[in-house]
Design an enzyme around this catalytic site. Structure first.
Site, mmCIF file in Angstrom:
data_model
loop_
_atom_site.group_PDB
_atom_site.id
_atom_site.type_symbol
_atom_site.label_atom_id
_atom_site.label_comp_id
_atom_site.label_asym_id
_atom_site.label_seq_id
_atom_site.Cartn_x
_atom_site.Cartn_y
_atom_site.Cartn_z
ATOM 1 N N HIS A 153 -6.502 -4.370 -1.636
ATOM 2 C CA HIS A 153 -5.731 -5.606 -1.565
ATOM 3 C C HIS A 153 -5.880 -6.436 -2.820
ATOM 4 O O HIS A 153 -5.689 -7.639 -2.791
ATOM 5 C CB HIS A 153 -6.175 -6.450 -0.369
ATOM 6 C CG HIS A 153 -5.983 -5.763 0.929
ATOM 7 N ND1 HIS A 153 -6.921 -4.939 1.460
ATOM 8 C CD2 HIS A 153 -4.934 -5.748 1.781
ATOM 9 C CE1 HIS A 153 -6.469 -4.442 2.607
ATOM 10 N NE2 HIS A 153 -5.275 -4.910 2.820
ATOM 11 N N HIS B 132 0.817 -1.218 0.000
ATOM 12 C CA HIS B 132 0.000 0.000 0.000
ATOM 13 C C HIS B 132 0.849 1.266 0.000
ATOM 14 O O HIS B 132 0.348 2.353 0.276
ATOM 15 C CB HIS B 132 -0.897 0.029 1.238
ATOM 16 C CG HIS B 132 -1.700 -1.202 1.415
ATOM 17 N ND1 HIS B 132 -2.526 -1.680 0.431
ATOM 18 C CD2 HIS B 132 -1.798 -2.080 2.448
ATOM 19 C CE1 HIS B 132 -3.114 -2.799 0.862
ATOM 20 N NE2 HIS B 132 -2.675 -3.060 2.069
#
Ligand code: ADP
Ligand code: ADP
Ligand code: MG
Ligand code: MG
Ligand code: MG
Ligand code: MG
Lengths: 209, 331, 331, 209
Positions: C219, C57
């Site tokens: 994700h 991320h």
């Protein structure tokens, strides 16, 4: 008598329309070893020429051509703006001192355009640029003129030479512009600018039909 | 093509509109010339710094306008040098008594547009200098006269001339600094994918699933050669192998190291490359004193990265450290 | 898979090494726990702020460690919540008399690891609070108890609790602020492409050339539904249509607007979206007072973007304005 | 007499080896409506169990299982670390108070593991998690025990039930974990965790051959 404005107008309109019509094709050509913007750049500039068409100053042929040159220089980005703008400007300056739009005038305009392009971009024949279509085309026109060919015959011959010369850029290595960065990888594909000249010359010849 | 775009012809204007709306107090937008300029420019006591170049390299150059960086950027359309008019009108808007410096990434189209605009501006009595940035070692400059390309190293030139001009340096001095920075800066890039100009709608070249392009520029043009994908270690070797010997950078040097993302590569991978390059340079006795990891000069959404080294001296380091405030920011 | 990577199992450690090498003075790296922490932490006069989450991320969360933001981040591997040990050891390393605040993006795995680590830390007498961030409106929370996901809006929570803790606020106060920011923050994302975890080597899902995923998380998991690609205008309508009525944000509100890139989308497209969203909000009487455009919370190299709104009040605005210095930076 | 350590060791080793061997397969399963890390997470943790194998404290079976649980909890990320770690820890605690590793002990260990998983993750049967393989498997074992089946017969039956139950998760909608975010789209594919239980149970049964 000044050079016939209508004749100039007709040719310019064909050039502009052809550039706009071939946006995608010219862009694809410039994608092979260039950055793909050639078609877009030409189209965005000549689109404005067409949009402003009725309002362009038509005091005389030279003034008209000069206005077109200004639009091109001012509105086309990339290498093509300065190159094509300079070519039109030089052609305009030639027309200023001429009486008629005959074969000699056309050759003189092309000579002026070629000199302008060379001066602006530093390129010469054989370096895989639009010069490799314009210069042979100019020579064909000059030769056919001497032979006393008709306008239609000359236009057709000019188009054929331009197309064939553009095709011949395939075997050249680019020495100018963005394509030159790819070195030997530029061999094997035609130059985008030269091919555009071939397409435009063909469109012009078709007007004589 | 999958992009966030409306009419592709409006891609650049709509992006510029976004920049302007996000920075209403500090920036001004002149749609006619694709111009993003500082709201407080021109200032009589500061050399104005202008960049042009094509679009598609964001944050370069429209997002690095601001205090301590550019006074204005007037890009052309995607990958197209600005039309001459854009540059000329920008110079007129940003002219200052101290002069105007035009930063030009070294490409045929850019050189011509800026040279013409400079001539015309000078004819009107505006003091103008140009500085050509050419940090890309992928291109050799023997065969064609325009020479090496300007790529991500342009950030360091912009930063240093921006800082110097902010301090009130004279045009000559700003030019000297910019030329010095350019002379000690070298870059090289590698692409993992091609990129797709919005108006074209398809990728500029095709790369196989296991292929990379070595020595790419920042316009989606193919690079010097194609190779099979290799490990990050080997890629860093390839980049350092081209960049380090070129200046050369030698043992004992202090450098700034930039790992620049070309648009589609996430910053995780860029930091991975950074760590490898930092260590390999240390092994050669070269100290990385300043680090730059992220996107500085991109090729639309191209996946890939470039590596830039700048040899530091006290002056350059001081100018790199100087504060700056631009649209491209985190907070 | 085309990525800059050596051994995929070393992807996260090599990235963290890069971050550490790039910031030797300000950051410390503890390889055993994937921990990037401030070199000057813990401080007895400051609540320590810790984030975990998975990797992939970036810049969240390992690159936002620094003054005014996080004291430490201990991510798990790509898209995996950190093992409980990482969190527990990080808490022990960063424990402060003022307490420790654990920021947790609201996912099952993260909640469990942080809850367990909290219990164990408290058993050792460490003062610990947890704050679950759940800004994603794509997920409804009626059917499953863990509720909404935490996505890019976590930046605002981190920024505000970071600023408050830097000012010396007590743990309760920091928690109050964090919860308030979370309660006025809403996000929604759209993906143009899937992403490829290095260890997997292939994309997590397949998207057709003309398809997008609406309501994706961070994700690489599929979103709520698939649709045909539409114009940027329509995409902004879709995002605002989900986000605005949820809080709701209403005419007269001042908001922060974030257009967050998911990793593979260039900033040019993000600013284009920003401009559209800014105008559409203005049309509804909502004033964008602060803008955030760029990559804040990504999904590896996924092309796509998320839109986040934060309803501002004086306190939040002041904390957002406070200075911060992190690894993720331009200069 | 305490529970036979060798028997516990053998089963743990099969579980660990199966998790490592199926990294890619389990990852693919988790990619369909999850985030693809399940195989990687399990493999990285059980890899350490295998690497540390010889050094694990073998004071008794409970201690041994506890050490394994600690590695899992400490080194596996995602949802699986806490879930599998808790399951092993609860199983270890059961073994502490037992004399032999017989069928009853196995059922008691599974009951404890199931309770632990439910407590940790809040899930129940029917919500498309590994519970949907473990719980039916536990019931089969209990039933066959009552019928007086042999260890080998019980292991085979357990494996069959685990596999079939995992397959049956296909028609369920995920109510827990990351897959739940996809709502109805989670219907139509098997749950990764449940399938892993089926694969592991099959590997264990094969040990009795
Ligand atoms: N130095 C030069 N002189 C003349 N023509 C040139 C030169 N460099 C490139 N060209 C011509 O311009 C064409 C490319 O135009 P364009 O795409 O606008 O340039 P670029 O994108 O490289 O700035 C080439 O195909 C070639 O014919
Ligand atoms: N709340 C829960 N309780 C028990 N098991 C769960 C729960 N949520 C998910 N699982 C199981 O965990 C598996 C996914 O594990 P993992 O990939 O490690 O989780 P994630 O990546 O979502 O954090 C699922 O296939 C399911 O069997
Ligand atoms: Mg081009
Ligand atoms: Mg171009
Ligand atoms: Mg995960
Ligand atoms: Mg998972």
């Amino acid at each position: 008598m000044a050079v016939d404005l209508a004749g100039i107008e007709r040719v310019v309109k064909v050039i502009a329309q052809t550039a706009v019509d071939n946006e995608t094709y010219f862009g694809e050509l410039d994608s092979v070893v260039g950055d793909g913007d050639f078609g877009y750049s030409l189209a965005r500039g000549f689109e404005i020429v067409l949009a402003d068409w009725d309002d362009l100053d038509r005091t005389d042929a030279a003034t008209f051509l000069q206005k077109v040159a200004l639009i091109i220089t001012g509105r086309i980005g990339g290498t093509s703006g300065p190159i094509w703008g300079t070519a039109f400007l030089r052609a305009a300056m030639t027309v200023k001192t001429r009486e008629t739009l005959d074969g000699d005038t056309v050759v003189a305009m092309l000579d002026a355009a070629v000199e302008g392009i060379k001066a602006r971009g530093g390129a010469d024949v054989g370096e895989k640029t639009l010069l490799d279509a314009i210069v042979p085309m100019r020579d064909t026109i000059a030769a056919r003129l001497t032979e006393g060919a008709s306008a239609k015959e000359i236009a057709d011959a000019a188009a054929t030479t331009a197309r064939e010369s553009a095709e011949a850029t395939k075997s050249m290595q680019a020495m100018r512009g963005r394509a030159a960065y790819t070195g030997e990888r530029s061999i094997g594909s035609v130059d985008a600018g030269a091919t555009a000249i071939g397409v435009i010359a063909t469109a012009i010849a078709e007007q004589w039909a | 093509m999958k992009k966030f775009v409306n009419d592709p012809k409006q891609f650049v204007p709509e992006m510029l509109t976004g920049i302007a709306l996000a920075n209403p107090d500090t920036l001004r937008y002149e749609p006619k010339y694709n111009l993003i300029m500082r709201a407080d420019a021109p200032r009589a006591d500061k050399v104005s710094i202008i960049q042009g170049s094509g679009s598609g390299h964001e944050p370069a150059h429209v997002m690095v306008v601001g205090k301590g960086m550019l006074d204005g950027a007037c890009p052309g359309d995607v990958f197209a040098a600005p039309p001459m008019d854009y540059v000329y009108e920008t110079v007129k808007l940003l002219k200052s008594d101290k002069g105007v410096l035009l930063l030009v990434n070294n490409y045929t189209g850019d050189r011509m547009a800026f040279d013409m605009a400079k001539e015309m501006s000078e004819a009107e009595g505006i003091k103008v200098a140009t500085l050509f940035i050419n940090d890309d070692v992928a291109v050799q400059d023997s065969t064609w006269t325009v020479g090496r390309r300007g790529v991500a190293g342009n950030f360091f030139v912009m930063k240093c001339v921006g800082a110097a001009s902010e301090e009130g340096a004279e045009l000559d001095e700003v030019v000297r600094i910019g030329e010095k920075v350019n002379s000690v800066t070298r870059s090289m890039g590698i692409a993992l994918t091609a990129c797709t100009p919005p108006a074209k709608g398809s990728p500029l070249f095709e790369l196989g699933d296991d292929e990379i392009e070595i020595g790419v520029g920042i316009h989606g043009e193919p690079g010097r050669r194609r190779a099979k994908i290799v490990s990050a270690d080997e890629i860093v070797d390839e980049l350092l192998g081209a960049v380090v010997p070129d200046l050369p950078y030698s043992s004992g040097d202090r450098v700034a190291l930039m790992i620049n993302g070309l648009g589609g590569t996430p910053i995780s991978e860029l930091y991975l490359l950074y760590g490898i390059a930092h260590k390999k340079l240390a092994d050669q006795g070269i100290t990385v004193a300043r680090s730059y990891v992220g996107e500085y000069c991109t090729s639309l959404e191209m996946a890939g990265a470039s590596l830039t080294l700048v040899k530091l001296d006290d002056e350059i380091e001081r100018l790199l450290e100087a504060p700056a405030e631009i649209a491209y920011r985190v907070f």
